[in-house]
Design a protein around this motif. Sequence first.
Motif, PDB file in Angstrom:
ATOM      1  N   SER A  94      49.524  24.795  44.411  1.00 21.02           N
ATOM      2  CA  SER A  94      49.159  23.403  44.580  1.00 21.02           C
ATOM      3  C   SER A  94      48.378  23.196  45.872  1.00 21.02           C
ATOM      4  N   PHE A  95      48.678  24.005  46.855  1.00 16.66           N
ATOM      5  CA  PHE A  95      48.103  23.859  48.185  1.00 16.66           C
ATOM      6  C   PHE A  95      46.640  24.262  48.203  1.00 16.66           C
ATOM      7  N   PHE A  96      46.308  25.315  47.490  1.00 19.04           N
ATOM      8  CA  PHE A  96      44.937  25.732  47.270  1.00 19.04           C
ATOM      9  C   PHE A  96      44.173  26.075  48.550  1.00 19.04           C
ATOM     10  N   ILE A  97      44.823  26.537  49.636  1.00 17.62           N
ATOM     11  CA  ILE A  97      44.070  26.718  50.850  1.00 17.62           C
ATOM     12  C   ILE A  97      44.638  27.789  51.763  1.00 17.62           C
ATOM     13  N   SER A  98      43.887  28.160  52.859  1.00 15.40           N
ATOM     14  CA  SER A  98      44.396  28.979  53.930  1.00 15.40           C
ATOM     15  C   SER A  98      43.328  29.532  54.838  1.00 15.40           C
ATOM     16  N   THR A  99      43.678  30.467  55.705  1.00 17.50           N
ATOM     17  CA  THR A  99      42.677  31.090  56.558  1.00 17.50           C
ATOM     18  C   THR A  99      42.721  32.592  56.464  1.00 17.50           C
ATOM     19  N   GLN A 100      41.636  33.148  56.954  1.00 14.69           N
ATOM     20  CA  GLN A 100      41.563  34.583  56.955  1.00 14.69           C
ATOM     21  C   GLN A 100      40.362  35.006  57.761  1.00 14.69           C
ATOM     22  N   THR A 101      40.421  36.172  58.334  1.00 10.76           N
ATOM     23  CA  THR A 101      39.326  36.615  59.162  1.00 10.76           C
ATOM     24  C   THR A 101      38.420  37.604  58.451  1.00 10.76           C
ATOM     25  N   HIS A 102      38.965  38.542  57.731  1.00  8.76           N
ATOM     26  CA  HIS A 102      38.136  39.567  57.116  1.00  8.76           C
ATOM     27  C   HIS A 102      38.556  39.839  55.681  1.00  8.76           C
ATOM     28  N   LEU A 103      38.650  38.831  54.878  1.00  6.46           N
ATOM     29  CA  LEU A 103      39.012  39.020  53.482  1.00  6.46           C
ATOM     30  C   LEU A 103      37.765  38.925  52.633  1.00  6.46           C
ATOM     31  N   GLN A 104      37.567  39.899  51.765  1.00  4.11           N
ATOM     32  CA  GLN A 104      36.419  39.873  50.889  1.00  4.11           C
ATOM     33  C   GLN A 104      36.859  40.210  49.481  1.00  4.11           C
ATOM     34  N   VAL A 105      36.075  39.765  48.499  1.00  7.38           N
ATOM     35  CA  VAL A 105      36.426  39.964  47.103  1.00  7.38           C
ATOM     36  C   VAL A 105      35.162  40.200  46.310  1.00  7.38           C
ATOM     37  N   GLN A 106      35.256  41.077  45.333  1.00  5.25           N
ATOM     38  CA  GLN A 106      34.175  41.287  44.404  1.00  5.25           C
ATOM     39  C   GLN A 106      34.347  40.318  43.242  1.00  5.25           C
ATOM     40  N   ALA A 107      33.422  39.433  43.026  1.00  3.93           N
ATOM     41  CA  ALA A 107      33.561  38.410  42.007  1.00  3.93           C
ATOM     42  C   ALA A 107      32.855  38.827  40.732  1.00  3.93           C
ATOM     43  N   THR A 108      33.549  38.697  39.608  1.00  4.85           N
ATOM     44  CA  THR A 108      32.955  38.982  38.321  1.00  4.85           C
ATOM     45  C   THR A 108      32.516  37.704  37.634  1.00  4.85           C
ATOM     46  N   ASP A 109      33.100  36.570  37.977  1.00  2.79           N
ATOM     47  CA  ASP A 109      32.706  35.264  37.471  1.00  2.79           C
ATOM     48  C   ASP A 109      32.408  34.367  38.652  1.00  2.79           C
ATOM     49  N   ASP A 110      31.579  33.360  38.421  1.00  2.65           N
ATOM     50  CA  ASP A 110      31.198  32.476  39.521  1.00  2.65           C
ATOM     51  C   ASP A 110      32.360  31.591  39.942  1.00  2.65           C
ATOM     52  N   ALA A 111      32.622  31.601  41.223  1.00  7.79           N
ATOM     53  CA  ALA A 111      33.608  30.707  41.829  1.00  7.79           C
ATOM     54  C   ALA A 111      32.913  30.031  42.992  1.00  7.79           C
ATOM     55  N   PHE A 112      33.115  28.724  43.137  1.00  7.19           N
ATOM     56  CA  PHE A 112      32.403  27.976  44.151  1.00  7.19           C
ATOM     57  C   PHE A 112      33.334  27.379  45.203  1.00  7.19           C
ATOM     58  N   THR A 113      34.631  27.551  45.025  1.00  5.67           N
ATOM     59  CA  THR A 113      35.611  27.163  46.032  1.00  5.67           C
ATOM     60  C   THR A 113      36.592  28.308  46.190  1.00  5.67           C
ATOM     61  N   SER A 114      36.760  28.773  47.397  1.00  7.41           N
ATOM     62  CA  SER A 114      37.731  29.836  47.647  1.00  7.41           C
ATOM     63  C   SER A 114      38.810  29.329  48.589  1.00  7.41           C
ATOM     64  N   ILE A 115      40.019  29.826  48.392  1.00  8.06           N
ATOM     65  CA  ILE A 115      41.206  29.338  49.076  1.00  8.06           C
ATOM     66  C   ILE A 115      42.027  30.536  49.529  1.00  8.06           C
ATOM     67  N   VAL A 116      42.452  30.518  50.764  1.00  8.61           N
ATOM     68  CA  VAL A 116      43.244  31.631  51.293  1.00  8.61           C
ATOM     69  C   VAL A 116      44.396  31.076  52.119  1.00  8.61           C
ATOM     70  N   ILE A 117      45.562  31.687  52.030  1.00  7.47           N
ATOM     71  CA  ILE A 117      46.721  31.292  52.830  1.00  7.47           C
ATOM     72  C   ILE A 117      47.065  32.437  53.771  1.00  7.47           C
ATOM     73  N   SER A 118      47.061  32.160  55.052  1.00  9.47           N
ATOM     74  CA  SER A 118      47.286  33.199  56.050  1.00  9.47           C
ATOM     75  C   SER A 118      48.770  33.449  56.248  1.00  9.47           C
ATOM     76  N   GLN A 119      49.070  34.477  57.034  1.00  8.09           N
ATOM     77  CA  GLN A 119      50.453  34.788  57.381  1.00  8.09           C
ATOM     78  C   GLN A 119      51.120  33.584  58.047  1.00  8.09           C
ATOM     79  N   LYS A 120      50.396  32.934  58.950  1.00  6.61           N
ATOM     80  CA  LYS A 120      50.966  31.771  59.633  1.00  6.61           C
ATOM     81  C   LYS A 120      51.232  30.638  58.647  1.00  6.61           C
ATOM     82  N   GLY A 121      50.307  30.422  57.713  1.00  8.76           N
ATOM     83  CA  GLY A 121      50.514  29.393  56.715  1.00  8.76           C
ATOM     84  C   GLY A 121      51.677  29.692  55.799  1.00  8.76           C
TER      85      GLY A 121
END
Length: 526
Positions: free
Chosen positions: A28-55
């Motif tokens: 539900s939160f849909f969010i977070s931070t990150q410094t060096h996270l990368q992903v190979q995308a096979t489908d188009d995504a236009f919003t990315s969300i990351v949750i850090s250790q602190k979060g």
Amino acid sequence: MAKVIHLFFSCPETSMAAPTIVLLIIVSFFISTQTHLQVQATDDAFTSIVISQKGLDFLKDLLITKAVSSIIPLQLPQISKSTRIPFLGNVNMVLSNITIYGIDVGSSYFKLGDDGIAIIASGTTCNLSMSWYYSYSTWIAPVVVSDEGRASIQVEGLEVGLTLGLGIQDGTLKLTLKDCGCYVKDISIKLDGGASWLYQGYANFLLAVEKCLDLMINAFEEQIGSAVETSVTKKLKDGIVKLDSLLQALPKEMPLDDNTSLNVTFVNDPVLSNSSIGFEVNGLFARRNASVSKYRNKDSQALVSCSDSSKMLGISLDEAVFNSVGDAYFNAEFMQWIVDKIPDQSFLNTAGWRFIVPQLYKKYPNHDMDLNVSLSSPPVVRISEHNIDATIYADLIIDVLEENRVIPVACISLVISASGSVKISGNNLAGSIKLNDFSMSLKWSNIGNLRLYLIQPVMWTIIQTVFLPYVNSHLGKGFPLPIIHGFTLQNAELVCSSSRIIVCSDVIYSTASRLQNLNWLLHSFV
């Protein structure tokens, strides 16, 4: 390929609820931070969300505290046992009303890695109460002797482990239970109450019976420990099934209004690193029941990148998200309005145009006017490292008002170049634009040719005093970022990069909505 999440934690109901509700909050939160996270995308995504250790730690501490208070008391099944004691014969004992009424979680933390998430809690104790009863009959006298009372139990060192698979199925999150288990390290039982026959004149049996009862208590410790382990494991399995059903039921679109919605379909599997968990969603706005324009993600390799890795969360929005808003409202034919009041009202009478467009005043002397403004095509937003630029294509029709008639007399096409800025307003991403330049051309006229160089200063004034304030009044309200109700961004930072806007922030949880939101989650889970 689905990711595997490993969770290890303590205390029956806390351990059960915390990780699963944490995952629900993550979704539900849909969010977070990150410094060096990368992903190979096979489908188009236009919003990315990351949750850090602190979060994750923030959510975990919040949820464990509330989960403990919401779940206890927990009732365990009745336990009975029968054994033969020398000189006494068969002794039947029953433990009932076994209830966990207190849980104390010492310390806990998340640990993230390529193979999943570990939730570890140590120093956890659980306090239980119960009723006990025994009865026996001896060969000495055919009389049934019984006694009853209360007992307190303390469980220490309880450990629970889960292995969860988290993937994407048909655009929604799919949660699967790979393995789960529970282990009780130590139990202490203290018997209270009862008019025990031990102290009613049978001193010659006292030592023997005490020894036998110690053996029975030890046997009950095993059964109580087994009951705790079985109950927790069952609750875990049931909870994961319920949580998966909740995840599967999450909508794939969020309505913005009656005509426009946000596509929140998940794209690609969750991405796990040693310090964060990330998600990708489509993130585009579209008119309901209409075809969606094609967009290309210019930077599909990077998920989220925040310069300050101590932030709890970050959201990356591709410029296509902003362009899709304009597309959706343009296709819904909402980008049109009538201007009948301006700061200099003289320009809404043909008398104010008699030296600029003499033929207009000659044909319609002293007639009131209005300006019919509509976009001729969707606006285009371009985001770079240092600028946010917008190009707006509009048609301005000059209308003459004559009695009950509206007479269009000319149409001027405008191409407006503007620069924008964005800011965080609460949980909304708001903004404003300012005029850089504009060009104009005559699209058609019923009053002959127009000398546009004379009209240009008027158009500049109208754009500056009417058009831009109108647009900025809407941009100032912003649109909501994907954050669960009750959480508020704090100390948010905005970063513009090539084709993207990134929000990096901490969060706080408001006291007013805390109980309502957590109770809803807990009741949905248990």
